[in-house]
Structures are given as C-alpha cells and as structure tokens.
Scaffold this active site. Sequence first.
Site, PDB file in Angstrom:
ATOM      1  N   ALA A  51       0.800  -1.225   0.000  1.00 61.00           N
ATOM      2  CA  ALA A  51       0.000   0.000   0.000  1.00 61.00           C
ATOM      3  C   ALA A  51       0.831   1.273   0.000  1.00 61.00           C
ATOM      4  O   ALA A  51       0.276   2.355  -0.225  1.00 61.00           O
ATOM      5  CB  ALA A  51      -0.927   0.012   1.215  1.00 61.00           C
ATOM      6  N   TYR A  52       2.125   1.183   0.250  1.00 61.00           N
ATOM      7  CA  TYR A  52       2.939   2.395   0.314  1.00 61.00           C
ATOM      8  C   TYR A  52       3.047   3.027  -1.070  1.00 61.00           C
ATOM      9  O   TYR A  52       3.593   2.428  -2.003  1.00 61.00           O
ATOM     10  CB  TYR A  52       4.337   2.079   0.844  1.00 61.00           C
ATOM     11  N   HIS A  53       2.522   4.228  -1.189  1.00 60.26           N
ATOM     12  CA  HIS A  53       2.551   4.969  -2.464  1.00 60.26           C
ATOM     13  C   HIS A  53       1.971   4.139  -3.604  1.00 60.26           C
ATOM     14  O   HIS A  53       2.476   4.179  -4.734  1.00 60.26           O
ATOM     15  CB  HIS A  53       3.982   5.398  -2.805  1.00 60.26           C
TER      16      HIS A  53
END
Length: 319
Positions: A51-53
């Site tokens: 989900a990061y960036h």
Amino acid sequence: MEYRNLGRAGVKVSPICLGAAFRGQEDEAVCIRTVERALDLGCNFIDTANAYHNGRSEQILGKALKGKRDDVFLTSKVSSPIGPGPNDQGHSRYHMMREVERSLKRLQTDHLDLYLLHQFDATIPIDETLRTLDDLVRQGKVRYIGCSNFNAWQLVEALWASDTRNLESFACIQSQYNLLNRWEVEPDLMPVCSKYSLGMMTYSALAIGLLTGRFRRGLPPPPDTPWGQGGYAFERAMTEQTDRIVRELIKVGRNRDKTPAQVAIAWVLDHPEITAAMIGPDTPEHVDENFGALGWTLTPEERAALDRVSAVEGPWRYA
C-alpha cells in the site's frame, strides 16, 4: 554489525530494519542510494508494503535490490486498501493471493522472506487467513509469516488457531513503540512475544521526528517536516511530558556524543524482547545518523532516567 535471531526462527537479521516507505522522498535515485547506504552499513533487514505509495515503494525497492536480493531479509505487508473495489483490502484468500503476486512482480523477486498482515481484519475468519498464509509458505512464495498492529488477544488467537490446525505460525510481530508510546506494547504484547518466542520489530522509533531534538514545546515546528506542513496536530503532540523526554534525550546525547535520535533508537533496542527497530530514512545522511544508534548501549542510569521521564501516566505501571 551484531545480528539477532528473529525470535525462535533461525534466521539472523540486523537490529535496525530499513523501512522503505519513502514517504518524504520523491527522487527515486535518492531512494535507491538510501537503500544502498543501509546495505553498505550491514543492514540485511528491509520492510515495505503493497500500500505504500500505491506500490511505488515496492517498485523502487525492487530496482535497488537488483543483484543484492539473496543477502536481504525482505518484508512486505498486505491488508491496507489498494483500490476502491470490494476486494481491494483485507485478509481474504482472494485478496492475499492476488496481492502477493503483485508484490513479487514489483519487487522483482520470487519470494518474500517475511509476509505480514498489516492490521487485524475482523471481517475475515482467522482460519481463512492462516490457511492462505500456510499455502503461500508451502508454495515457496513466502518464508515466514507475521502480523502488524495486532493487540495481544488477537495475536494469541492467531497463534492458537495455527497450533490447533497444524498451520504455519507467526514468527514475528510489528508494532509501534517509542518513548512516547509505551503503553501499546509493554503491558501485554511484550510478555506474549517472550512466552511464545516471537520476534518483535518496532516502527516509529522517532515518533515522526518528534524525538530528534528538532521540535520543542512553544516553538513552531520546522516547515520542512510533516508536523510543520499541517499533516499532524503538533500542539497536541508536543505535550509537557514530550518536551521533558526530548530534554532528557538531548542531555544523554551530549554526555555520550550522540544525537537525540540515536539515543531514542538505542533505548528501543535496549529491550531484550525487541529484535529490530525500524527506521524510515529518506536520504543516505539519515541512514548514517540512525545507524549511529548501534555499537554502544545506554548505561543503567541513562536507561532509568529515560524510563522515568517517559512513564505512562495511567492505571498501570511498568515492572
């Protein structure tokens, strides 16, 4: 570098885990140099999440680890929303099987060394989640499994379910832990991890920079920080106790020729229950400072002073 066992698992990891979210760094080349600098200093433990960036962090990490993948213990996570669809989050077999393939592709690898559930999902039976993780281990796509942001009863329930169903069991838990947030971990999670020999990796050792010494009560936060850009409620976070903790970090740092950030990380690592403290540097220079927390230890007097000033003002007390 002195490496530590990940709980009862036989694998050894560096006591500092590189958190590769790169929230404050838009320059991909700098992100890659940041990873390379950590590896040069002996780090073999790197954490990211799908989900990061929106997957950008995994993509950058995949490029940075080309030719170096076999020497890195690589972690990613699943659960957080990655799209608007009804199956774009959580711990269903459908979502996890799909997302592990996407993470592997972005990371340019054929396996994850540690796959973490990013948070607890009360909407999916724990059996379905654990059987999916067990299948991923049996398929060779995942080496170890664990969880992040679980409380003690959720962790124990998962351990019990794995034991009674003969499924792969959690090897590690990831939780927030720092001098400003002791109450989530110390009363219950630390004893559970000790009893069941689980590895424990912690995040936010510097509380989004509050423990670096750059922030003081009554003064405006630096404009180049999340606190100064309005992303967080600085006045509410910089309490009188927070300021006392910062003053103590500065005092200890001056006596030991260390920065407040290095002292704050050293305090986290001074707990025998903790395998690794996760850092989130955005530049190679940040890496150098953070790794200055290694190679020395707090004296009993320094540890006691930091424990006192950060004691939780609540219904329970520290042992």
